[in-house]
Design an enzyme around this catalytic site. Sequence first.
Site, PDB file in Angstrom:
ATOM      1  N   HIS A 205     -50.723 -19.050 -33.323  1.00 28.40           N
ATOM      2  CA  HIS A 205     -51.970 -19.080 -32.457  1.00 28.40           C
ATOM      3  C   HIS A 205     -53.502 -19.897 -32.106  1.00 28.40           C
ATOM      4  O   HIS A 205     -54.249 -20.287 -31.488  1.00 28.40           O
ATOM      5  CB  HIS A 205     -52.050 -17.501 -31.473  1.00 28.40           C
ATOM      6  CG  HIS A 205     -51.074 -17.574 -30.682  1.00 28.40           C
ATOM      7  ND1 HIS A 205     -50.994 -17.496 -29.717  1.00 28.40           N
ATOM      8  CD2 HIS A 205     -49.686 -16.853 -31.429  1.00 28.40           C
ATOM      9  CE1 HIS A 205     -49.567 -17.516 -28.768  1.00 28.40           C
ATOM     10  NE2 HIS A 205     -48.869 -17.164 -30.301  1.00 28.40           N
ATOM     11  N   GLU A 447     -36.827 -20.734 -23.142  1.00 28.80           N
ATOM     12  CA  GLU A 447     -37.085 -20.669 -24.393  1.00 28.80           C
ATOM     13  C   GLU A 447     -36.350 -19.960 -25.632  1.00 28.80           C
ATOM     14  O   GLU A 447     -36.400 -20.043 -26.303  1.00 28.80           O
ATOM     15  CB  GLU A 447     -38.925 -19.928 -24.863  1.00 28.80           C
ATOM     16  CG  GLU A 447     -38.995 -18.582 -24.313  1.00 28.80           C
ATOM     17  CD  GLU A 447     -40.054 -18.426 -24.225  1.00 28.80           C
ATOM     18  OE1 GLU A 447     -41.015 -18.730 -24.596  1.00 28.80           O
ATOM     19  OE2 GLU A 447     -40.345 -17.493 -23.872  1.00 28.80           O
ATOM     20  N   ASP A 471     -41.572 -21.968 -29.199  1.00 29.89           N
ATOM     21  CA  ASP A 471     -39.815 -21.046 -28.776  1.00 29.89           C
ATOM     22  C   ASP A 471     -38.587 -21.814 -28.754  1.00 29.89           C
ATOM     23  O   ASP A 471     -37.651 -21.370 -29.827  1.00 29.89           O
ATOM     24  CB  ASP A 471     -39.935 -19.637 -27.978  1.00 29.89           C
ATOM     25  CG  ASP A 471     -40.977 -18.948 -28.059  1.00 29.89           C
ATOM     26  OD1 ASP A 471     -40.963 -18.367 -29.698  1.00 29.89           O
ATOM     27  OD2 ASP A 471     -41.699 -18.345 -27.748  1.00 29.89           O
ATOM     28  N   CYS A 518     -43.630 -25.682 -20.277  1.00 28.60           N
ATOM     29  CA  CYS A 518     -45.109 -25.766 -21.281  1.00 28.60           C
ATOM     30  C   CYS A 518     -44.858 -25.117 -22.201  1.00 28.60           C
ATOM     31  O   CYS A 518     -46.369 -24.760 -22.555  1.00 28.60           O
ATOM     32  CB  CYS A 518     -45.209 -24.334 -20.186  1.00 28.60           C
ATOM     33  SG  CYS A 518     -44.242 -22.670 -20.752  1.00 28.60           S
TER      34      CYS A 518
HETATM   35  C1  PEP Z   1     -43.344 -21.440 -25.642  1.00 27.52           C
HETATM   36  O1  PEP Z   1     -42.553 -20.619 -26.163  1.00 27.52           O
HETATM   37  O2  PEP Z   1     -42.824 -22.852 -25.448  1.00 27.52           O
HETATM   38  C2  PEP Z   1     -44.642 -20.968 -24.385  1.00 27.52           C
HETATM   39  C3  PEP Z   1     -44.966 -21.426 -24.107  1.00 27.52           C
HETATM   40  O3  PEP Z   1     -44.538 -19.687 -24.894  1.00 27.52           O
HETATM   41  P1  PEP Z   1     -45.554 -19.139 -26.487  1.00 27.52           P
HETATM   42  O4  PEP Z   1     -46.056 -20.148 -26.985  1.00 27.52           O
HETATM   43  O5  PEP Z   1     -46.538 -18.290 -25.248  1.00 27.52           O
HETATM   44  O6  PEP Z   1     -44.378 -17.840 -26.751  1.00 27.52           O
HETATM   45 MG    MG Z   2     -43.144 -18.604 -25.862  1.00 28.47          MG
END
Ligand code: PEP
Ligand code: MG
Length: 596
Positions: A205, A447, A471, A518
């Site tokens: 993050h 994912e 993911d 995404c």
């Molecule tokens: C992903 O897993 O690519 C995603 C966009 O979700 P996050 O990064 O919030 O897990």
């Molecule tokens: Mg994700």
Amino acid sequence: MSETVDETQERIFTGIPVSHGACTGPLFVVPETAPTRPGDVPQYAISEADLTEQVRRLEEALIKTREQIYALQQKLGDQLGADEARIFDAQLLILDDPTLLEEVMRTMRTKKVNVEYAFAQAADKFAEAFASLSDQYLRERAADVRDATQRVLKNLLQEGEPVDFSRIKTPSILAAYDLTPTQTAQLDKNLILGIATDQGSQTSHSAILARSLGLPAVTGLKDVTRRVRAGQQALLDGYNGQLIVNPSPSTLFEYGQRIRKRRVLDVKLAELREAPAATLDGARVTLSANIESKDEVEEVIRNGAEGVGLFRTEYLFLGRRRLPAEEEQYEAYREVAERLRPHPVIIRTLDIGGDKMIAVHDAAPEHNPFLGWRAIRICLQERDMFRTQLRAILRAAAVGNVKMMYPMISGIDELNQANALLQECKEELRDEGVAFRPDIEVGIMIEVPSAAIQAPALAKRVSFFSIGTNDLVQYTLAVDRLNPRIAHLYEPHHPAVIQLIHRTIRAAHAHDIWTGVCGEMAGDPLMVPLLLGLGADELSAAPRRLPEVKYIIRRLRMEEARQLAHFALSSENSQEVLERAQLLLQRVAPELAEEE
Ligand code: PEP
Ligand code: MG
């Protein structure tokens, strides 16, 4: 353990470059822990009957603390040798000390107070007793007592390390062990020049935050926070993954040149703001933005996005004592939808768990949090919490072009259950006479590999797919997205990942629905042509990544993107896929290839 270093000499630390850019400034070092004083610990009365539960919690916290100390010991042992790592033995002994534990039990029994309060009092007394001894060696053990008991206390209180970020007064480079989502939520983003962390990887993050802020970031710098001091001047190189402390004049000059080149490119990118995201041969792609709060709407508009492809709603929930009420959520979603209207805003329902914990749900420690109680799995159990969010989204959809999607769907069952709840919420709102959008478009994130494999069945039941590659890569390759030790194995261009993406898009198109991407892959210049070649209809990335993505798309021919995808699909080896992707980027946008 202390090392003698010349404080003025240039020192280079190398990690993983996770967000481009370079900056110079003083370091602000986030300590790994900040002490919790006895006065800060909540005190409440307990009855005799509560005692067993309090003791169970103490035992659990002691076990967890032991595990954390073993992990630290292991880490130190790997880096500096077993002798150095022995310093933690004293802390492990303290956790077993009968004097301390009996004192905690006595306080709980006689004063009828909660375990964290009893523990804080007893730990304080215990440390004071050591501190007042005449033997210097024993006196120094007070620090070990404090360190070990602080860990227990934090585990009892289930809190991360509270850090006072308001101490950052001048723009600084943040050096942290790792930033938790709760910490990142507290940062004054205007005072952060760049982020350097000991831990983390491409998709941690801290990295996502840095990219979304357009800040340079380097993760996986091992123990850098213990080797630098707050206030030291540093240069953070998010292109090559280096933190340079006390940079020499020639280093600063070299980086100055690089930054100037980048500024020339930035001017070109800004000119494209209103231009469509279309390839040279006219194939049109939708470019959307990923956001984490309503405060990012300006950024979305400034970078020419055609809406929001992923609104991560966790940030409304993190770092709070109470769940956000329907009204508060509605206001946040409504504001974003209204400001971006007529563009779509895809709201993702709550994705907590994994590395994002919230205080309000009772999350027992898990051995494999990313494989555990996470996202839709939590929502389908904590139904009231989920309903509140669904109602808020349905209502916001009456005002703007809102769509919604569920994260971490692994098969049909979860989708059906979530939709059944959605249906109930619609009926409730209808009965209450509250405005909402009954035909809201519902999609899912792909994912989890099982969802990609079952894409044909899922495609019949949803309005769109959005591939969460962060993911999908971690689950397909069994590579923890946060672990810097195996970051080199985290390969979005791995043929297995490419085949799952392809399968997903093909299934979507066979059922006349669109597919977006995404995950971070959608904003990675190297991967953009590949995703286009695989047939992605939409790319959604951090707003500041979008101008580069558009620049690439507008200089690309769909035919060459397809050739790259074709090559990747028939490839048996990720390295050759990467090399082909590099060659294509080099041809299409050499200025960006240089930065990779
Ligand atoms: C992903 O897993 O690519 C995603 C966009 O979700 P996050 O990064 O919030 O897990
Ligand atoms: Mg994700």
